[in-house]
Each structure stands twice: as C-alpha cells, then as structure tokens.
Motif scaffolding. Sequence first.
Motif, mmCIF file in Angstrom:
data_model
loop_
_atom_site.group_PDB
_atom_site.id
_atom_site.type_symbol
_atom_site.label_atom_id
_atom_site.label_comp_id
_atom_site.label_asym_id
_atom_site.label_seq_id
_atom_site.Cartn_x
_atom_site.Cartn_y
_atom_site.Cartn_z
ATOM 1 N N ARG A 105 90.288 -43.014 -15.345
ATOM 2 C CA ARG A 105 89.709 -42.650 -14.042
ATOM 3 C C ARG A 105 89.199 -41.211 -14.066
ATOM 4 N N ALA A 106 89.983 -40.299 -14.608
ATOM 5 C CA ALA A 106 89.545 -38.899 -14.706
ATOM 6 C C ALA A 106 88.285 -38.783 -15.566
ATOM 7 N N LEU B 122 82.314 -37.995 -16.073
ATOM 8 C CA LEU B 122 80.997 -38.480 -16.499
ATOM 9 C C LEU B 122 80.066 -38.670 -15.309
ATOM 10 N N ALA B 123 80.576 -39.283 -14.254
ATOM 11 C CA ALA B 123 79.730 -39.584 -13.093
ATOM 12 C C ALA B 123 79.225 -38.319 -12.426
ATOM 13 N N ARG C 194 75.833 -41.932 -16.800
ATOM 14 C CA ARG C 194 76.377 -41.668 -15.460
ATOM 15 C C ARG C 194 76.366 -42.937 -14.614
ATOM 16 N N LEU C 195 75.275 -43.695 -14.695
ATOM 17 C CA LEU C 195 75.199 -44.942 -13.940
ATOM 18 C C LEU C 195 76.285 -45.911 -14.407
ATOM 19 N N ALA C 196 76.486 -45.990 -15.715
ATOM 20 C CA ALA C 196 77.538 -46.857 -16.247
ATOM 21 C C ALA C 196 78.913 -46.404 -15.781
ATOM 22 N N ALA C 197 79.141 -45.094 -15.754
ATOM 23 C CA ALA C 197 80.440 -44.577 -15.319
ATOM 24 C C ALA C 197 80.706 -44.927 -13.855
ATOM 25 N N ARG D 195 83.621 -47.505 -13.066
ATOM 26 C CA ARG D 195 84.723 -46.928 -12.289
ATOM 27 C C ARG D 195 84.976 -47.771 -11.039
ATOM 28 N N ALA D 196 83.891 -48.166 -10.373
ATOM 29 C CA ALA D 196 84.032 -49.017 -9.197
ATOM 30 C C ALA D 196 84.630 -50.367 -9.559
#
Length: 237
Positions: A76-77, A82-83, A93-96, A100-101
Amino acid sequence: MRAHADAFIAYATDPDPRVRRASIEGLGLFLEDAERAVGLLQERLVHESGVAERVLVVQTMADLVLRLPAAAAPARAWFDALADSGSTDADTRLAALAHRARCAPDSIDDRTVPVVIELLRRVTPAPPPEQDPAPDDRRPSRCVHVRPRRRAIRLFPGTSPQHSTTSNATAGSMPPTPLLKALHEALGARFDDRKALLTEQLRSADRATRYDAIDMARRLIASWRGDHTDLAVHSPM
C-alpha cells in the motif's frame, strides 16, 4: 510450483524481456515469503524501463496482496508513492492507482478518479490530424458502406485473448483498457465516479479508447439505475 519459486526469481532478471514478462507474475503467485516477494517486485520496477514490464510488476504486486495479506501494508505504501510521484511515468502511475483500488478499496477517495482522468489523457494522446485528400480524390462518389479496419490488437500482460483490447496507445505506452476495467470493478457502487470516468473515456481523442468504452458504458447502464444522459450523449455514433 511454489517449491520451485527460486526459478522464477532467476528468470525475472533474465536479459530477454519476454522471459521476464513470463516470469514476473510468478513472483506474486508462488513465493510464500511476503516480505521477500514485495522487495523483489520493488527492485524489479527500479530496473525495468519497458512500460509493459513496469505495469506488469504493479499488477503482480496487487495479485500478491490479494493472495498474502501480510504484503498489504508495504505494498500500500509503495502504491501510494508511485501514484503520487510526479517523476513516475503516467502508465505506471495509472497502474498504481487502479491496482491500489483493486486490493485496497478503502484507498479510493474523491481525488482518485480526477487523477485517473488526467493520466488517461496523457497515455491516450490525440491522433495526428488527417491529411486533406489530393485534388484528384475530391470527386463525388457513391456512398458505400466499408467495414472499418481494426487496429492491431495488443494484449495486456496477464490477460487472455478473449480479454484483449483494441486500444492503440502510441509506442511506449500500454493500452489503458484492462487497467480501467479493473478500476471500474473496484469502484463498484460509486456510480458518479464511474460515470465521470466513462464520460472521459467516451470523449477520448483516441478512437480505440472510445471503442473500448462503449461496452463498459453498456454494462453500467444495464446494471445500475440512474441518470445515464451524459453516457448516451457522448457515446460515439
């Protein structure tokens, strides 16, 4: 397979990117030591320069969290870093954000979809303007229905052919559709967020992104009651 997990660790650093892509997922599927797996994936991202491999590493981290909850806190961190990183490429960033969601739905807030929309605009740039026809080609002609040529289908790592996408992001960028599908699933009942994201997808300057959004919009309209005016208005005709 888990007894031979060390083989996947070795293959994940192979000089051939095709071998790495085939083995990175194994780090999330077969390693039983969550801390070690998280560290290996974080290290792998640092050394990967290809977009396909980087996005696959992020996806694999989410797969690891879903299989081994002990990996959740450090992952999560990592997703958060990355995001929020302005120096990280838009695809990663989009993948992160999407993954993450996917593995931490509580991380979704009012900023998630606006940031996704901003990144989506970066990874689906406008196509070059069409050239005016040559003078000899401007003569009238009969209206003839011609089946449009489909662009080459590129598979997202970890998906099967039946889950392929027609997105054709420019070289060096990954098709965003699989990430957006994962995000829509994670958004679940957040209807307004899903509608805002789909409206952006349907407005995209990239024709293939719009095409892929049509089926997502159809599924949302069929599954949720609400005001679907924006989706109907912006659906490509």
